[in-house]
Design a protein around this motif. Structure first.
Motif, PDB file in Angstrom:
ATOM      1  N   MET A 100      59.350  35.652  67.746  1.00  0.00           N
ATOM      2  CA  MET A 100      58.048  35.192  67.925  1.00  0.00           C
ATOM      3  C   MET A 100      57.580  33.726  68.082  1.00  0.00           C
ATOM      4  SD  MET A 100      55.877  38.204  65.671  1.00  0.00           S
ATOM      5  CE  MET A 100      56.609  37.629  64.013  1.00  0.00           C
ATOM      6  N   GLY A 101      58.561  32.969  67.685  1.00  0.00           N
ATOM      7  CA  GLY A 101      58.546  31.674  67.791  1.00  0.00           C
ATOM      8  C   GLY A 101      58.043  31.176  66.080  1.00  0.00           C
ATOM      9  N   PHE A 102      57.038  31.906  65.705  1.00  0.00           N
ATOM     10  CA  PHE A 102      56.479  31.518  64.244  1.00  0.00           C
ATOM     11  C   PHE A 102      56.753  32.732  63.278  1.00  0.00           C
ATOM     12  CE2 PHE A 102      54.889  28.482  67.051  1.00  0.00           C
ATOM     13  CZ  PHE A 102      54.902  27.213  66.399  1.00  0.00           C
ATOM     14  N   PRO A 103      56.873  32.640  62.280  1.00  0.00           N
ATOM     15  CA  PRO A 103      56.922  33.909  61.355  1.00  0.00           C
ATOM     16  C   PRO A 103      55.769  34.427  61.157  1.00  0.00           C
ATOM     17  CG  PRO A 103      57.122  31.851  59.899  1.00  0.00           C
ATOM     18  CD  PRO A 103      57.009  31.278  61.254  1.00  0.00           C
ATOM     19  N   ALA A 104      55.521  35.824  60.892  1.00  0.00           N
ATOM     20  CA  ALA A 104      54.455  36.470  60.252  1.00  0.00           C
ATOM     21  C   ALA A 104      54.095  36.179  58.870  1.00  0.00           C
ATOM     22  CB  ALA A 104      54.835  37.963  60.573  1.00  0.00           C
ATOM     23  N   VAL A 105      52.892  35.965  58.686  1.00  0.00           N
ATOM     24  CA  VAL A 105      52.403  35.305  57.362  1.00  0.00           C
ATOM     25  C   VAL A 105      51.456  35.967  56.752  1.00  0.00           C
ATOM     26  CG1 VAL A 105      53.472  33.031  57.657  1.00  0.00           C
ATOM     27  CG2 VAL A 105      51.070  33.485  58.273  1.00  0.00           C
ATOM     28  N   ILE A 106      51.080  36.060  55.513  1.00  0.00           N
ATOM     29  CA  ILE A 106      49.953  36.532  54.876  1.00  0.00           C
ATOM     30  C   ILE A 106      49.147  35.512  54.656  1.00  0.00           C
ATOM     31  CG2 ILE A 106      49.175  37.660  52.903  1.00  0.00           C
ATOM     32  CD1 ILE A 106      50.553  39.607  54.498  1.00  0.00           C
ATOM     33  N   TYR A 107      47.800  35.702  55.097  1.00  0.00           N
ATOM     34  CA  TYR A 107      46.558  34.453  54.798  1.00  0.00           C
ATOM     35  C   TYR A 107      45.490  35.388  54.561  1.00  0.00           C
ATOM     36  CZ  TYR A 107      43.346  30.975  55.516  1.00  0.00           C
ATOM     37  OH  TYR A 107      42.256  30.093  55.306  1.00  0.00           O
ATOM     38  N   ARG A 108      44.848  35.139  53.276  1.00  0.00           N
ATOM     39  CA  ARG A 108      43.719  35.759  52.943  1.00  0.00           C
ATOM     40  C   ARG A 108      43.649  37.234  52.976  1.00  0.00           C
ATOM     41  NH1 ARG A 108      40.977  31.885  50.283  1.00  0.00           N
ATOM     42  NH2 ARG A 108      41.071  29.847  51.362  1.00  0.00           N
ATOM     43  N   GLY A 109      44.765  37.893  52.699  1.00  0.00           N
ATOM     44  CA  GLY A 109      45.316  39.288  52.475  1.00  0.00           C
ATOM     45  C   GLY A 109      45.383  39.870  53.909  1.00  0.00           C
ATOM     46  N   ALA A 110      45.419  39.208  54.870  1.00  0.00           N
ATOM     47  CA  ALA A 110      46.014  39.956  56.138  1.00  0.00           C
ATOM     48  C   ALA A 110      47.184  39.323  56.636  1.00  0.00           C
ATOM     49  CB  ALA A 110      44.750  39.588  56.987  1.00  0.00           C
ATOM     50  N   LEU A 111      47.990  40.232  57.395  1.00  0.00           N
ATOM     51  CA  LEU A 111      49.184  39.691  57.912  1.00  0.00           C
ATOM     52  C   LEU A 111      48.788  39.196  59.454  1.00  0.00           C
ATOM     53  CD1 LEU A 111      52.321  39.795  57.918  1.00  0.00           C
ATOM     54  CD2 LEU A 111      52.145  42.053  59.234  1.00  0.00           C
ATOM     55  N   MET A 112      49.166  37.721  59.574  1.00  0.00           N
ATOM     56  CA  MET A 112      48.840  37.183  60.689  1.00  0.00           C
ATOM     57  C   MET A 112      50.220  36.983  61.638  1.00  0.00           C
ATOM     58  SD  MET A 112      45.816  36.092  59.747  1.00  0.00           S
ATOM     59  CE  MET A 112      45.189  35.041  60.690  1.00  0.00           C
TER      60      MET A 112
END
Length: 372
Positions: A100-112
């Protein structure tokens, strides 16, 4: 029309409130670069543009699932199928790993996820259907199973105090199980039908090549404690306790018999990622299958029930379908070794496993893949 407009405004406003605090900012993006359906949801995290995956699912008609233990998400609609792992820049689509180029991350309780990936891959409507990694038959029929008899040939497996060999017990139970399943209409494939050695990686490859609906590996347990006893069923995941970890190490010791055996290292990271994502996708079904077999063993076998557990068994890695490993008893316990020598008891074990598989099949087909 007016109500729909107000509803969209309320959603957008509430999401903006959720993402206001913290290090993320909402960047200005050229209207022609991003789909209007995603443009108002972009958040910049560590200098990369992200969107909440759940919003993408809502706007492009995907079903969403989240594994809180493994920290992995899965999404699917009629055309596309994806799996994501928190902290990884790789996603699984069909049976391929995509960067994807960048990792999936958790931000403010949501997977981004990166907005570029969401725009170019998730939001694209394809003409061909991308099915889940394991094969589900038309009308959700389950008919194909691979039964694996543990160890064999130069690998004896565990050895009982009176000389009983795990490889012999496993083979006998596997053959009995195969015969019972064939009578119930299953297409059954044995990884081995005689006393011969088969590499651990080859066993699950057979299941993948046959496009099996599930994979069942038969084993016999062993322990230093002579009074350890019981029947238990495992699915692939991190070991939940020291006993499960030691058992996995014991079963995985079969690798020493393999010449040039496959070992996990940095040169095959993509394969490891694929294995991890696939096993996560099948984990729920594997747990359910293990549960049905454990329930039948409780009803039909006069032995202690140790339940359903998880461990990192090598023989289950890479399976593109629900996969379990059955430990039928402790060969190091004199009483259980005596039982395991008896043909009638081995048949009872095979019967319990078969009945558990039939229960799983009935529920799976009735609920269209546990969907209702």
């Amino acid at each position: 029309m007016k109500k729909n407009f107000i509803y969209i405004l309320l959603i957008a406003f509430s999401l903006q409130l959720a993402f206001l605090p913290g290090c993320a900012t909402v960047p200005k993006v050229a209207p022609h670069a991003i789909s209007p359906a995603l443009q108002d949801q972009i958040v910049k995290i560590n200098n990369a543009d992200y969107v909440p995956l759940i919003i993408v699912c809502d706007r492009f008609d995907y079903k969403w699932s989240w594994d809180t233990v493994a920290r992995k998400a899965g999404i699917q609609n009629k055309n596309n199928y994806f799996r994501f792992s928190e902290g990884s820049r790789f996603a699984l689509t069909g049976d391929k790993v995509v960067n994807m180029g960048f990792p999936a991350v958790i931000y403010r309780g949501a997977l981004m996820v990166p907005v570029s990936f969401a725009q170019e891959k998730i939001a694209v409507q394809q003409d061909t259907v991308c099915h889940p990694v394991y094969s589900v038959k038309k009308d959700y029929l389950l008919r194909k199973v691979v039964v694996d008899a543990g160890h064999g040939g130069k690998d004896p497996g565990a050895i009982g105090r009176c000389g009983l060999l795990e490889k012999d017990v496993a083979l006998d139970i596997a053959i009995r199980l195969a015969d019972k399943l064939k009578k119930e209409g299953f297409d059954v494939y044995l990884t081995r039908s005689s006393d011969r050695f088969i590499a651990l990686s080859k066993r699950v490859q057979i299941a993948n090549d046959k496009s099996a609906d599930f994979f069942v590996s038969i084993h016999v347990n062993a322990a230093k404690m002579k009074n350890a006893k019981g029947f238990e069923v495992y699915y692939l995941s991190e070991a939940a306790d020291d006993a499960a970890r030691k058992l996995a190490e014991s079963e995985n010791a079969s690798l020493k018999f393999e010449e040039g055996s496959y070992q996990v290292n940095s040169s095959n990271n993509l394969q490891c990622i694929l294995w991890d994502l696939v096993s996560t996708e099948n984990r729920t079904e594997s747990i359910q299958l293990a549960g049905y077999i454990s329930d039948q063993a409780r009803k039909r076998l006069w032995v202690r029930q140790r339940g359903v557990k998880s461990a990192g068994f090598y023989v289950l890695k890479g399976a593109r379908m629900p996969a379990i490993l059955v430990e039928t008893g402790f060969i190091t316990n004199l009483d259980e070794e005596a039982k395991l020598k008896r043909p009638d008891y081995r048949d009872a074990i095979a019967d319990a496993i078969a009945k558990g598989i039939l229960d799983y099949r009935q529920e799976y087909e009735k609920t269209e893949g546990f969907a209702r």
